[in-house]
Design a protein around this motif. Structure first.
Motif, PDB file in Angstrom:
ATOM      1  N   THR A  46       0.821  -1.220   0.000  1.00 47.23           N
ATOM      2  CA  THR A  46       0.000   0.000   0.000  1.00 47.23           C
ATOM      3  C   THR A  46       0.851   1.264   0.000  1.00 47.23           C
ATOM      4  OG1 THR A  46      -0.124   0.131   2.388  1.00 47.23           O
ATOM      5  CG2 THR A  46      -1.829  -1.147   1.301  1.00 47.23           C
ATOM      6  N   GLY A  47       2.160   1.115   0.078  1.00 41.42           N
ATOM      7  CA  GLY A  47       3.026   2.285   0.066  1.00 41.42           C
ATOM      8  C   GLY A  47       4.471   1.850  -0.036  1.00 41.42           C
ATOM      9  N   GLY A  48       5.361   2.832   0.060  1.00 43.85           N
ATOM     10  CA  GLY A  48       6.778   2.550  -0.151  1.00 43.85           C
ATOM     11  C   GLY A  48       7.435   1.787   0.989  1.00 43.85           C
ATOM     12  N   SER A  49       7.059   2.094   2.237  1.00 44.09           N
ATOM     13  CA  SER A  49       7.691   1.408   3.375  1.00 44.09           C
ATOM     14  C   SER A  49       7.380  -0.079   3.324  1.00 44.09           C
ATOM     15  CB  SER A  49       7.171   1.966   4.701  1.00 44.09           C
ATOM     16  OG  SER A  49       7.313   3.342   4.782  1.00 44.09           O
ATOM     17  N   GLU A  50       6.116  -0.381   3.126  1.00 48.98           N
ATOM     18  CA  GLU A  50       5.721  -1.794   3.052  1.00 48.98           C
ATOM     19  C   GLU A  50       6.438  -2.498   1.913  1.00 48.98           C
ATOM     20  OE1 GLU A  50       1.070  -1.878   4.577  1.00 48.98           O
ATOM     21  OE2 GLU A  50       1.541  -2.309   2.502  1.00 48.98           O
ATOM     22  N   ALA A  51       6.546  -1.811   0.789  1.00 48.41           N
ATOM     23  CA  ALA A  51       7.202  -2.446  -0.360  1.00 48.41           C
ATOM     24  C   ALA A  51       8.670  -2.733  -0.038  1.00 48.41           C
ATOM     25  CB  ALA A  51       7.083  -1.560  -1.600  1.00 48.41           C
ATOM     26  N   ASN A  52       9.310  -1.821   0.689  1.00 44.02           N
ATOM     27  CA  ASN A  52      10.704  -2.083   1.058  1.00 44.02           C
ATOM     28  C   ASN A  52      10.812  -3.215   2.081  1.00 44.02           C
ATOM     29  OD1 ASN A  52      12.285  -0.520  -0.665  1.00 44.02           O
ATOM     30  ND2 ASN A  52      11.839   1.342   0.515  1.00 44.02           N
ATOM     31  N   ASP A  53       9.813  -3.345   2.939  1.00 43.69           N
ATOM     32  CA  ASP A  53       9.799  -4.507   3.837  1.00 43.69           C
ATOM     33  C   ASP A  53       9.691  -5.789   3.003  1.00 43.69           C
ATOM     34  OD1 ASP A  53       9.769  -2.658   5.905  1.00 43.69           O
ATOM     35  OD2 ASP A  53       8.348  -3.837   7.099  1.00 43.69           O
ATOM     36  N   GLY A 110      20.138   7.827   3.454  1.00 48.17           N
ATOM     37  CA  GLY A 110      19.115   7.384   2.507  1.00 48.17           C
ATOM     38  C   GLY A 110      17.785   7.311   3.237  1.00 48.17           C
ATOM     39  N   TYR A 111      16.677   7.334   2.500  1.00 47.88           N
ATOM     40  CA  TYR A 111      15.359   7.173   3.137  1.00 47.88           C
ATOM     41  C   TYR A 111      14.582   6.097   2.400  1.00 47.88           C
ATOM     42  CZ  TYR A 111      10.917   8.061   5.383  1.00 47.88           C
ATOM     43  OH  TYR A 111       9.758   7.903   6.113  1.00 47.88           O
ATOM     44  N   HIS A 112      14.120   5.110   3.168  1.00 49.37           N
ATOM     45  CA  HIS A 112      13.364   4.022   2.543  1.00 49.37           C
ATOM     46  C   HIS A 112      12.083   3.708   3.300  1.00 49.37           C
ATOM     47  CE1 HIS A 112      16.641   3.417  -0.252  1.00 49.37           C
ATOM     48  NE2 HIS A 112      17.491   3.365   0.750  1.00 49.37           N
ATOM     49  N   GLY A 113      11.616   4.642   4.130  1.00 49.90           N
ATOM     50  CA  GLY A 113      10.341   4.442   4.792  1.00 49.90           C
ATOM     51  C   GLY A 113      10.460   4.417   6.293  1.00 49.90           C
ATOM     52  N   SER A 114       9.339   4.134   6.937  1.00 52.50           N
ATOM     53  CA  SER A 114       9.245   4.340   8.378  1.00 52.50           C
ATOM     54  C   SER A 114       8.850   3.088   9.160  1.00 52.50           C
ATOM     55  CB  SER A 114       8.237   5.461   8.636  1.00 52.50           C
ATOM     56  OG  SER A 114       8.406   5.998   9.893  1.00 52.50           O
ATOM     57  N   ALA A 170      19.351   1.674  -2.979  1.00 57.68           N
ATOM     58  CA  ALA A 170      19.577   3.120  -3.023  1.00 57.68           C
ATOM     59  C   ALA A 170      18.490   3.792  -3.841  1.00 57.68           C
ATOM     60  CB  ALA A 170      20.943   3.422  -3.641  1.00 57.68           C
ATOM     61  N   GLU A 171      18.256   5.067  -3.535  1.00 61.46           N
ATOM     62  CA  GLU A 171      17.402   5.907  -4.376  1.00 61.46           C
ATOM     63  C   GLU A 171      18.272   6.450  -5.514  1.00 61.46           C
ATOM     64  OE1 GLU A 171      15.537   8.852  -1.350  1.00 61.46           O
ATOM     65  OE2 GLU A 171      17.101   7.708  -0.355  1.00 61.46           O
ATOM     66  N   PRO A 172      17.786   6.465  -6.739  1.00 62.40           N
ATOM     67  CA  PRO A 172      18.596   7.049  -7.829  1.00 62.40           C
ATOM     68  C   PRO A 172      19.061   8.466  -7.481  1.00 62.40           C
ATOM     69  CG  PRO A 172      16.751   5.839  -8.755  1.00 62.40           C
ATOM     70  CD  PRO A 172      16.552   5.824  -7.261  1.00 62.40           C
ATOM     71  N   ALA A 185      16.592  -0.537  -6.672  1.00 58.49           N
ATOM     72  CA  ALA A 185      16.459   0.907  -6.877  1.00 58.49           C
ATOM     73  C   ALA A 185      15.158   1.338  -6.217  1.00 58.49           C
ATOM     74  CB  ALA A 185      16.432   1.234  -8.359  1.00 58.49           C
ATOM     75  N   ASP A 186      15.261   2.210  -5.231  1.00 56.63           N
ATOM     76  CA  ASP A 186      14.047   2.706  -4.589  1.00 56.63           C
ATOM     77  C   ASP A 186      13.542   3.886  -5.412  1.00 56.63           C
ATOM     78  OD1 ASP A 186      12.084   3.888  -3.058  1.00 56.63           O
ATOM     79  OD2 ASP A 186      13.033   3.339  -1.165  1.00 56.63           O
ATOM     80  N   GLU A 187      12.489   3.612  -6.190  1.00 54.76           N
ATOM     81  CA  GLU A 187      11.937   4.584  -7.145  1.00 54.76           C
ATOM     82  C   GLU A 187      10.718   5.298  -6.586  1.00 54.76           C
ATOM     83  OE1 GLU A 187      12.845   5.433 -10.200  1.00 54.76           O
ATOM     84  OE2 GLU A 187      14.225   3.899 -10.907  1.00 54.76           O
ATOM     85  N   VAL A 188      10.543   5.223  -5.260  1.00 53.39           N
ATOM     86  CA  VAL A 188       9.305   5.754  -4.676  1.00 53.39           C
ATOM     87  C   VAL A 188       9.125   7.241  -5.018  1.00 53.39           C
ATOM     88  CG1 VAL A 188       8.172   6.277  -2.461  1.00 53.39           C
ATOM     89  CG2 VAL A 188       9.060   3.991  -2.911  1.00 53.39           C
ATOM     90  N   ILE A 189      10.206   8.004  -4.976  1.00 57.72           N
ATOM     91  CA  ILE A 189      10.119   9.410  -5.395  1.00 57.72           C
ATOM     92  C   ILE A 189      10.470   9.561  -6.873  1.00 57.72           C
ATOM     93  CG2 ILE A 189      11.259  11.660  -5.190  1.00 57.72           C
ATOM     94  CD1 ILE A 189      11.360  11.243  -2.171  1.00 57.72           C
ATOM     95  N   ALA A 242       5.769   3.593  -5.444  1.00 56.98           N
ATOM     96  CA  ALA A 242       4.614   4.084  -4.648  1.00 56.98           C
ATOM     97  C   ALA A 242       4.327   5.508  -5.149  1.00 56.98           C
ATOM     98  CB  ALA A 242       4.916   4.040  -3.161  1.00 56.98           C
ATOM     99  N   LYS A 243       3.912   6.355  -4.274  1.00 56.85           N
ATOM    100  CA  LYS A 243       3.707   7.796  -4.533  1.00 56.85           C
ATOM    101  C   LYS A 243       3.142   8.113  -5.925  1.00 56.85           C
ATOM    102  CE  LYS A 243       7.167   9.387  -1.174  1.00 56.85           C
ATOM    103  NZ  LYS A 243       6.515  10.059  -0.072  1.00 56.85           N
ATOM    104  N   GLY A 244       3.990   8.503  -6.887  1.00 56.07           N
ATOM    105  CA  GLY A 244       3.534   8.918  -8.215  1.00 56.07           C
ATOM    106  C   GLY A 244       2.802   7.830  -8.982  1.00 56.07           C
TER     107      GLY A 244
HETATM  108  C1  LIG Z   1      12.588   6.759  -1.458  1.00 55.85           C
HETATM  109  C2  LIG Z   1      11.463   6.440  -0.530  1.00 55.85           C
HETATM  110  N1  LIG Z   1      11.223   5.158  -0.222  1.00 55.85           N
HETATM  111  C3  LIG Z   1      10.214   4.803   0.581  1.00 55.85           C
HETATM  112  C4  LIG Z   1       9.391   5.755   1.134  1.00 55.85           C
HETATM  113  C5  LIG Z   1       8.293   5.337   2.056  1.00 55.85           C
HETATM  114  O1  LIG Z   1       7.081   5.387   1.402  1.00 55.85           O
HETATM  115  P1  LIG Z   1       5.709   5.451   2.244  1.00 55.85           P
HETATM  116  O2  LIG Z   1       5.744   6.724   3.014  1.00 55.85           O
HETATM  117  O3  LIG Z   1       4.666   5.377   1.168  1.00 55.85           O
HETATM  118  O4  LIG Z   1       5.680   4.264   3.117  1.00 55.85           O
HETATM  119  C6  LIG Z   1       9.593   7.094   0.826  1.00 55.85           C
HETATM  120  C7  LIG Z   1       8.714   8.139   1.389  1.00 55.85           C
HETATM  121  O5  LIG Z   1       8.985   9.307   1.320  1.00 55.85           O
HETATM  122  C8  LIG Z   1      10.669   7.451  -0.016  1.00 55.85           C
HETATM  123  O6  LIG Z   1      10.932   8.725  -0.300  1.00 55.85           O
END
Ligand SMILES: Cc1ncc(COP(=O)(O)O)c(C=O)c1O
Length: 463
Positions: free
Chosen positions: A121-128, A155-159, A228-230, A261-265, A290-292
């Motif tokens: 349902t979002g980026g954090s879950e997908a990274n899990d 780096g940021y990959h969720g919460s 990593a995020e691009p 590649a974390d393409e969430v953003i 996720a996101k876009g």
């Molecule tokens: C690169 C990246 N990965 C993962 C996430 C986490 O996504 P979500 O907040 O949808 O769980 C974010 C959120 O900003 C993000 O920027």
């Protein structure tokens, strides 16, 4: 019909919010004293607050409203889907049309060799999901020791526990006993703040080679993946030097590890391409999305998986993993409609050939401002690094973020959502932003920088 009310006066809404609502990434007690800003409506790139003020959303929400606000088609699709099939899951040998259609659509628009998506349902879950999937992949290939995932500081990959562990944010690790086991970090390619006398190319190579050193240190037989995020988004729009990604790719090709590649953003148009990996010519094994994907109109995310990884996972029996709302029919239907709009209206091509270079030029001009040491822009992700001394790339004597917070205050006050990360100012507007809206954005940003400079001179912070 029980319609959500927003007719209460702002101060009453603020009091209710302070009394009952806990905000993410916020000092709630401080906010309660100050009163929260309440957004009540939005259209295009403009937000309306509960006092009727118009605010230009330079962040596209949280980097997600790529096609802009107010696209009725997405609301219509959500309404129709809720009537047709509001919920069903994809566990236990069932599926539904929106998830099927969206996974096929994603295969069509993604780089070659990406034909499978596991939804969340979002980026954090997908990274899990990614943590479990890459470890399961290596176990299925009789290499169960390949568990460690290498990530990057800042780096940021969720919460979630997994997402925040993959992320390299010290402040997050300090809360809740993170990181989880078998995740480790290398430095980030932040040339401006960390390169000393090295040129960007030298520094990009140096930081990429840290990956190779880390693989040697851990032993290739213990390393599962590098994530990593691009372009690092939440870390402050850190644009890597040109030498960085080719060297990372070489290392990933040479050693037997997966590249995530974390393409969430970066995904879905933000870099002027469908994916950040297209922008850099990277060949990952998994992409977090996720996101876009839905332009934020409905929650949806996922892991796009290359054929090799998908075939191993799909042949390894039951992948004991999934989320009740992963690939939710409404989220999937909205995402599909969002992708249709992006594709049929050529939104990415139009931005890449016109408004992105237009904004980039004006954004780079802001580096002439006395407060700005460096201006970066990739597609529609931009950062301005503030400094008290351009020639030495100095940091402010005050705590990191003090000046950033002042600048953000002026920006909000001027009707522009521009965020700060430490003492960097960042933007990520909808990809539909027009030239005249870009002019407004730049004028408001410039005015906010002037006011910030005046303020910090008064306060003795600019020396
Ligand atoms: C690169 C990246 N990965 C993962 C996430 C986490 O996504 P979500 O907040 O949808 O769980 C974010 C959120 O900003 C993000 O920027």
């Amino acid at each position: 019909m029980n319609k959500i009310v927003n007719h209460l006066p702002t101060k009453d809404l603020q009091a209710l919010d302070a009394a009952h609502h806990m905000h993410p990434f916020t000092e709630n007690a401080e906010l309660a004293k100050k009163g929260v800003k309440i957004i009540t409506a939005a259209d295009g790139v403009m937000l309306t607050d509960s006092d009727g003020n118009q605010i230009l959303d330079g962040m596209a929400g949280l980097w997600c409203v790529n096609i802009g606000y107010g696209r009725k088609e997405l609301a219509d699709v959500a309404y129709a889907q809720m009537q047709q099939l509001p919920y069903y899951n994809t566990f236990f040998q069932t599926s539904h049309v929106p998830a099927i259609s969206l996974s096929a659509k994603l295969a069509e628009i993604s780089p070659e060799g990406f034909n499978h998506t596991f939804f969340a349902t979002g980026g954090s879950e997908a990274n899990d999901t990614n943590i479990r999937m890459v470890r399961h992949y290596w176990a299925a290939k009789d290499k169960p020791n390949k568990k460690t995932i290498i990530s990057r500081i800042n780096g940021y990959h969720g919460s979630t526990m997994g997402g925040a562990s993959l992320g390299g944010m010290k402040g997050m690790h300090a809360q809740g006993g993170l990181p989880i086991a078998n995740i480790t970090y290398i430095g980030q390619p932040d040339w401006y703040n960390e390169a000393g006398d090295l040129s960007p190319l030298e520094f990009g190579l140096l930081r990429a080679k840290e990956l190779e050193e880390k693989i040697h240190e851990l032993g290739e037989e213990n390393v599962a993946a590098f994530i990593a995020e691009p372009v690092q988004g939440a870390g402050g729009v850190i644009v890597p030097p040109e030498s960085y990604w080719p060297e990372i790719q070489r290392i990933c090709d040479e050693y037997d590890i997966l590249l995530i590649a974390d393409e969430v953003i970066c995904g879905f148009g933000r870099t002027g391409h469908w994916f950040g990996t297209d922008y850099y010519g990277i060949r990952p094994h998994i992409m977090t999305i996720a996101k876009g994907l839905s332009s934020g109109y409905a929650p949806i995310g996922g892991s796009m998986v290359c054929d090799e990884v998908a075939s191993v996972i799909n042949s390894a029996g039951d992948f004991a993993h999934g989320y009740t709302y992963g690939g939710h029919p409404v989220g999937a239907a909205v995402a599909l409609e969002n992708l249709r709009i992006i594709q049929e209206e050529n939104l990415i091509e139009k931005a890449a050939s016109d408004t992105m270079p237009y904004l980039a030029e004006k954004w780079h001009d802001l580096s002439n401002h006395p407060l700005i040491g460096e201006a970066n822009m990739v597609g529609f992700m931009g950062s301005l690094v503030m400094t008290p001394d351009k020639s030495s790339r100095a940091k402010f004597a005050a705590d990191v973020g003090t000046v950033g917070l002042i600048a953000r205050g002026h920006s909000f006050g001027n009707g522009l959502i521009m965020r700060h990360v430490g003492d960097r100012m960042i933007i990520s507007p909808p990809i539909t932003i027009s030239r005249s809206e870009i002019d407004t954005l730049i004028n408001l940003a410039s005015k906010s920088l002037d006011e910030t400079l005046a303020d910090i001179k008064d306060q003795g912070l600019y020396k």
